[in-house]
Design a protein around this motif. Sequence first.
Motif, mmCIF file in Angstrom:
data_model
loop_
_atom_site.group_PDB
_atom_site.id
_atom_site.type_symbol
_atom_site.label_atom_id
_atom_site.label_comp_id
_atom_site.label_asym_id
_atom_site.label_seq_id
_atom_site.Cartn_x
_atom_site.Cartn_y
_atom_site.Cartn_z
ATOM 1 N N HIS A 70 65.405 15.927 75.848
ATOM 2 C CA HIS A 70 65.104 14.801 76.738
ATOM 3 C C HIS A 70 64.512 15.283 78.062
ATOM 4 N N ALA A 71 64.934 16.479 78.486
ATOM 5 C CA ALA A 71 64.442 17.041 79.739
ATOM 6 C C ALA A 71 63.101 17.744 79.556
ATOM 7 N N GLY A 72 62.551 17.714 78.348
ATOM 8 C CA GLY A 72 61.281 18.376 78.077
ATOM 9 C C GLY A 72 61.391 19.881 77.978
ATOM 10 N N GLU A 73 62.549 20.374 77.502
ATOM 11 C CA GLU A 73 62.792 21.804 77.405
ATOM 12 C C GLU A 73 63.137 22.211 75.972
ATOM 13 N N PRO A 74 62.191 22.080 75.034
ATOM 14 C CA PRO A 74 62.489 22.441 73.650
ATOM 15 C C PRO A 74 62.862 23.910 73.471
ATOM 16 N N ALA A 75 62.331 24.776 74.313
ATOM 17 C CA ALA A 75 62.656 26.197 74.200
ATOM 18 C C ALA A 75 64.129 26.454 74.482
ATOM 19 N N ALA A 76 64.714 25.652 75.376
ATOM 20 C CA ALA A 76 66.135 25.812 75.677
ATOM 21 C C ALA A 76 67.007 25.194 74.595
ATOM 22 N N ALA A 77 66.473 24.230 73.853
ATOM 23 C CA ALA A 77 67.248 23.565 72.803
ATOM 24 C C ALA A 77 67.356 24.423 71.548
ATOM 25 N N GLU A 78 66.345 25.218 71.262
ATOM 26 C CA GLU A 78 66.293 25.966 69.990
ATOM 27 C C GLU A 78 67.468 26.914 69.787
ATOM 28 N N LEU A 163 59.301 26.106 66.988
ATOM 29 C CA LEU A 163 60.560 26.835 66.819
ATOM 30 C C LEU A 163 61.758 25.892 66.764
ATOM 31 N N LEU A 164 61.721 24.832 67.570
ATOM 32 C CA LEU A 164 62.810 23.861 67.541
ATOM 33 C C LEU A 164 62.849 23.138 66.207
ATOM 34 N N ALA A 165 61.680 22.772 65.681
ATOM 35 C CA ALA A 165 61.628 22.112 64.376
ATOM 36 C C ALA A 165 62.211 23.014 63.291
ATOM 37 N N GLU A 166 61.899 24.302 63.347
ATOM 38 C CA GLU A 166 62.446 25.251 62.371
ATOM 39 C C GLU A 166 63.966 25.357 62.513
ATOM 40 N N ALA A 167 64.454 25.350 63.755
ATOM 41 C CA ALA A 167 65.903 25.409 63.986
ATOM 42 C C ALA A 167 66.591 24.156 63.466
ATOM 43 N N MET A 168 65.926 23.024 63.578
ATOM 44 C CA MET A 168 66.491 21.767 63.067
ATOM 45 C C MET A 168 66.567 21.792 61.547
#
Length: 224
Positions: A70-78, A163-168
């Motif tokens: 939500h904060a626009g930080e997909p790199a931190a979510a992965e 990378l986030l999509a792959e982690a999901m």
Amino acid sequence: MKRDHSPVLPGDGATDYARYMRTDTLLDLQRRPEEMIHRDELLFQVVHQSTELWLKLAAAELTEAVARVHAGEPAAAEPLLARAALGVRLVTDQLEMFRYLSPADFEAMQPALGKGSGAESPGWRQVQAASRQLGRAFTDHLAAHGIALATLRATDPTNPVHLLAEAMVEWDERVSLWRARHYQVALRIGGHAATGAEATMLAKLVGHRFFPELWQARVKSVQG
């Protein structure tokens, strides 16, 4: 000079380790020997209580991942998804303890379980809710940045959204493997073979996906 090991933290316990980890409370959460109708109740409770703890952690990581997306930080979510997935892998691995619980022993201890069911797990419900929130947050992120799901697989593999999509997908797979393995173990210690209805249920467990659109996009990218 003798070191002072007296505790400095508040709370119960003779040491700071006991106070911080709340071991007195933690180790008192299992039924006492005089309360048990079968000694394997300890095995059963330890596996399931530790599962709840890992699921609590996984849900917390997922919730934080949602906030980062939500904060626009997909790199931190992965990496948060990676931690959650590892937690579920550990939950799956500990099911091996049930190899040492025979159908006869499980039947003997069943009265102690009442009408309890794994479907009532609060940890699982939290994980389900957080996973659905993550799916919505990811979809919103793609829309906000004009990223088409169909083209995601063709993007730079080092791209944070990729990378986030792959982690999901990894998270989805870990959960599916855990649910399928848990069901197989239930059949094994339940002492009965899978009927047609049970086989159908197992197929649903294996086939369940939190993020089906990501899996569909992978298939389409290969076919295309």
